[in-house]
Design an enzyme around this catalytic site. Structure first.
Site: not given
Length: 827
Positions: A516, A715, A719
């Site tokens: 990410d 995080d 996700d």
């Protein structure tokens, strides 16, 4: 790194009112404390705790560990006292809860739960259960898989479900069985080491004492024998069958030795005519297996924490608009077409469309981006996202299992069930090893019965039992858990927390890392990057006026500008006549001068010509920055730009991961221009921008179908599905609880250098496990033929069961010693 014990979250309380976004509690008395109120604080293990008074701080300082956590009196889960979202008082005592559901149950009957009656709550009616290793097994009640013996798990997650009943049951069994097995072990091993236990009790009483201690262990561990029998009935040889045969044979052999020692050949009996007993081998092996099962169940139980954290994001009630007014109703009762009011600070209850009003909505749950999205009539809104400062009406379109949040929950649940447990490798080996051992024991028995000396039956029985004892999978069972346990401790020292033991094995084979952007590659929050004045305007003056306007705004970009001005010590000023225009920017008066800060739409509405600055703004936007115009007294005064900065450690980590042979793929919900700007800076191989949680999940699945071993680092809530679907999920310790609970590995400091350390640790651990398995199989492969009596025709040597037990113990010692070498691994 210092953490302040606050719990960042947002949502709607049971009464429909907004709940505070931050919960900071005095861990001693449970009172909520405002961190900036100047109250007493104390530091413990790198965490900062806040207190309502000096008295509470003194009590904490005297015994910190007593106030770090508490047990939820309803479900038994461990809750962090300093950041618990839910707390209630009863009888002068404070009680902490893992969820609003547990608090509601407690408050409905506090006497029941305050008395310590913690129970495993039943799953909702109609729940179906399946096996994580064999998804084709589906039952309407909990139990064990008929193929592998593993506990079945609910297919449908529930926020109100308590601990796994088997986990609760096995923990109780372990608490009773472990001391008994330890006592048997001390008695038997002590006598071998010269301690006069046998002399104190006498040989016969010594044997009966071991019998009295070991027999309850056999009874307590009876479920293992049931699983072994199930594997025989279902013709599915596994470790349970070997455990049941090995420990059962050792126990029955010992009972016969105790009751009728004369049945054994004289060569096997001691000078007092007593045959050897192996109660300690049976008891210790069963308790070791029970410990492994409790650890396995605890790991599976933790996967449910991610589901509960996701379900807690959704509000429990919604404000429904009817012809007669407005009322708070449970979210479960909503139907498509219902009109709902969402007030400032509340979570959006379900997916729908804005029908009236304007506001900005924090959609970081879906996109991972910290900047709120402006919403007006006709714009879609997603259940679980947080409404910021405006109020609006919405029409519900997707409710129940159809909402985006429900689909995320379902994806995480399915992905977690698809992860086969550590037991899988042992069972694959057992499918061949168990039938071979049983065949060797049977052949040995028949061979001794047909060709052995008198008494042939005694020799045949001893040979068969020796084979089963030496093949008992003590070392095989320890090979992986011991290495994982030592590696877990070594990783923790290096800031790498291993939550899922299997993650280490899989991570050593990973060749694609999906990352990410926000919070993983970058800091995760906007920061001021540029301030460029125009037409003689001073830079400090530009920043001072921009910060004065933004002090009245709650927008994250405003916070970045104010913080940036303060960092360079720009003069602080006050603005008057402040006005925030949704989707455009802010206006006001600073020191008698009319000022405006915002986008081109705001400048056009104010009649300000910014054509001279447009090219520079386009350049900054191409670099992934959010650029805003500043105007003073009707003239363009300059530009301020804000961006999410790349972490200082990220470039070196990306280079090291490339050197380790990994391909780096970015998957982010941010705009394509911003994502590509970051990717160019870091040399990332592939970029997927503007993706949803479903898209990230599908990307992981596609890469895995192409034959790649995939790790995902992220995080945020968005996700979680991808973290659970990946071969290895890696969460930033500074991120959302849901991400941490969905991942197998957590990086405490939240930077990618931890992934490099985790890779080195994974490779070292797998080398260690392979060495352990080699030791275990060498002993078993060499010992089984010896125990069967292969040397007797040539040398007259027969391996006694006591030698078999000693060989089994030696293999375990070698495995443990080798695993301990991991503590010195350099990462």
């Amino acid at each position: 790194m210092q953490h302040s014990h606050t719990n960042h979250w947002s949502g709607s309380g049971n009464d429909g009112h907004a709940v505070s976004a931050t919960v900071t509690r005095d861990p001693v008395c449970g009172m909520t404390v405002e961190p900036d109120a100047g109250k007493p604080t104390a530091k413990h293990e790198h965490s900062l705790f806040h207190f309502c008074s000096e008295k509470c701080r003194d009590r904490f300082a005297a015994d910190p560990t007593a106030y770090l956590s508490a047990q939820d009196p309803v479900c038994g889960m461990t809750v962090d006292r300093a950041s618990a979202r839910h707390m209630a008082k009863h009888g002068g005592e404070s009680y902490y809860f893992c969820s609003g559901g547990c608090q509601a149950k407690f408050e409905a009957d506090p006497e029941r739960f305050a008395a310590g009656h913690v129970e495993a709550e039943a799953q909702p009616e109609g729940t179906l259960y399946t096996c994580p290793m064999h998804p084709e097994i589906v039952r309407d009640h909990p139990g064990n898989c008929p193929k592998c013996g593993m506990a079945l798990e609910p297919m449908t997650p529930s926020v109100d479900a308590g601990p796994n009943p088997e986990y609760v049951d096995f923990k109780r069994r372990l608490m009773i069985a472990a001391p008994l097995a330890l006592a048997v072990f001390v008695l038997e091993m002590g006598s071998h080491l010269g301690l006069p236990f046998e002399d104190w009790f006498g040989h016969t009483l010594f044997g009966w004492l071991q019998f009295a201690l070991a027999t309850p262990v056999m009874v307590i561990c009876w479920p293992f024998f049931q699983r072994g029998w199930s594997s025989i009935v279902n013709k599915s040889p596994n470790m349970w069958m070997l455990i049941a045969l090995g420990t059962g044979a050792a126990y029955l052999f010992s009972v016969v030795s105790l009751v009728a020692p004369g049945l054994f050949p004289a060569a096997m009996r001691d000078p007092m005519g007593m045959a050897p007993v192996y109660f300690e081998a049976a008891a210790v092996i069963l308790v070791l297996v029970l410990i492994g099962q409790v650890m396995e169940l605890a790991a599976r139980e933790r996967t449910g924490d991610a589901i509960r954290a996701l379900l807690d994001l959704a509000p429990k009630t919604a404000r429904k608009v009817t012809n007669g007014g407005e009322e708070d109703v449970p979210v479960e009762t909503l139907q498509a077409g219902d009109v709902l009011r969402v007030r400032p600070g509340e979570s959006v209850p379900v997916d729908g469309v804005v029908t009236e009003g304007r506001s900005s909505v924090d959609e970081s749950m879906i996109t991972g981006e910290p900047v709120p999205v402006e919403k007006s009539e006709g714009e879609p809104v997603t259940g679980g996202t947080l409404n910021k400062n405006g109020s609006f009406l919405m029409r519900a379109e997707s409710v129940g299992a159809e909402t985006t949040l429900s689909r995320i929950v379902d994806m995480v649940s399915k992905a977690q069930r698809s992860r086969a447990p550590i037991q899988a490798m042992a069972d694959r080996v057992a499918a061949y090893f168990v039938p071979a051992v049983v065949a060797v024991a049977a052949i040995a028995f028949l061979a001794w019965l047909a060709f052995g000396p008198s008494p042939a039956l005694s020799y045949a029985f001893v040979a068969a039992v020796s084979v089963l004892i030496i093949a008992c999978p003590c070392a095989l069972g320890l090979a992986t858990p011991m290495s994982i346990m030592v590696a877990t401790g070594r990783g923790a020292n290096a800031g790498v927390l291993i939550r899922d033991a299997e993650a280490l094995e899989r991570f050593s084979k990973v060749d694609v890392l999906v990352v990410d952007k926000t919070g993983t590659l970058t800091e995760g929050k906007p920061a001021l990057t540029d301030a460029e004045p125009q037409d003689g305007c001073d830079r400090m003056d530009l920043l001072s006026i921009a910060a004065a306007l933004e002090r009245g705004s709650e927008h994250p970009l405003a916070e970045a500008i104010v913080a940036g001005a303060r960092e360079v010590e720009a003069p602080e000023r006050e603005s008057r006549d402040f006005d925030a225009i949704t989707g455009q920017g802010v206006t006001g008066t600073v020191d008698g001068r009319k000022a405006a800060l915002g986008n081109a739409a705001l400048m056009e509405a104010e009649g300000i010509d910014v054509s001279v600055l447009r090219e520079r703004v386009a350049t900054l936007q191409g670099e992934g920055k959010t650029a805003m115009f500043v105007a003073i007294d009707g003239h363009a005064a300059g530009i301020v730009a804000v961006a999410d900065r790349i972490k200082d450690t990220t470039p070196d980590a990306i280079r090291a991961l490339h050197e380790a042979g990994m391909r780096i793929v970015m998957a982010t919900g941010d705009a394509e221009a911003t994502a590509k700007a970051v990717a160019r800076t870091l040399g990332i191989d592939e970029v997927h921008a503007g993706v949803s949680p479903q898209d990230k999940h599908d990307l992981i699945e596609r890469l895995r179908r192409d034959g790649h071993a995939v790790a995902m680092a992220g995080d945020g809530v968005n996700d979680a599905p991808a973290l659970a679907a990946a071969d290895v999920g890696i969460a930033m310790g500074t991120g959302a609880d849901v991400a941490v609970e969905s991942a197998g590995i957590t990086l405490v400091k939240g930077d990618l250098t931890g992934i490099v350390r985790a890779r080195h640790l994974a490779e070292a651990t797998m080398d260690n496990i392979r060495q352990n398995l080699f030791f275990a199989f060498v002993y078993n492969t060499a010992g089984v033929p010896l125990a069967a009596g292969i040397l007797y025709p040539f040398f007259g040597l027969l391996l006694s069961p006591i030698v078999a037990a000693a060989a089994m113990s030696l293999s375990s010692v070698s495995v443990i010693g080798n695993a301990l070498r991991l503590r010195a691994t350099k990462l």
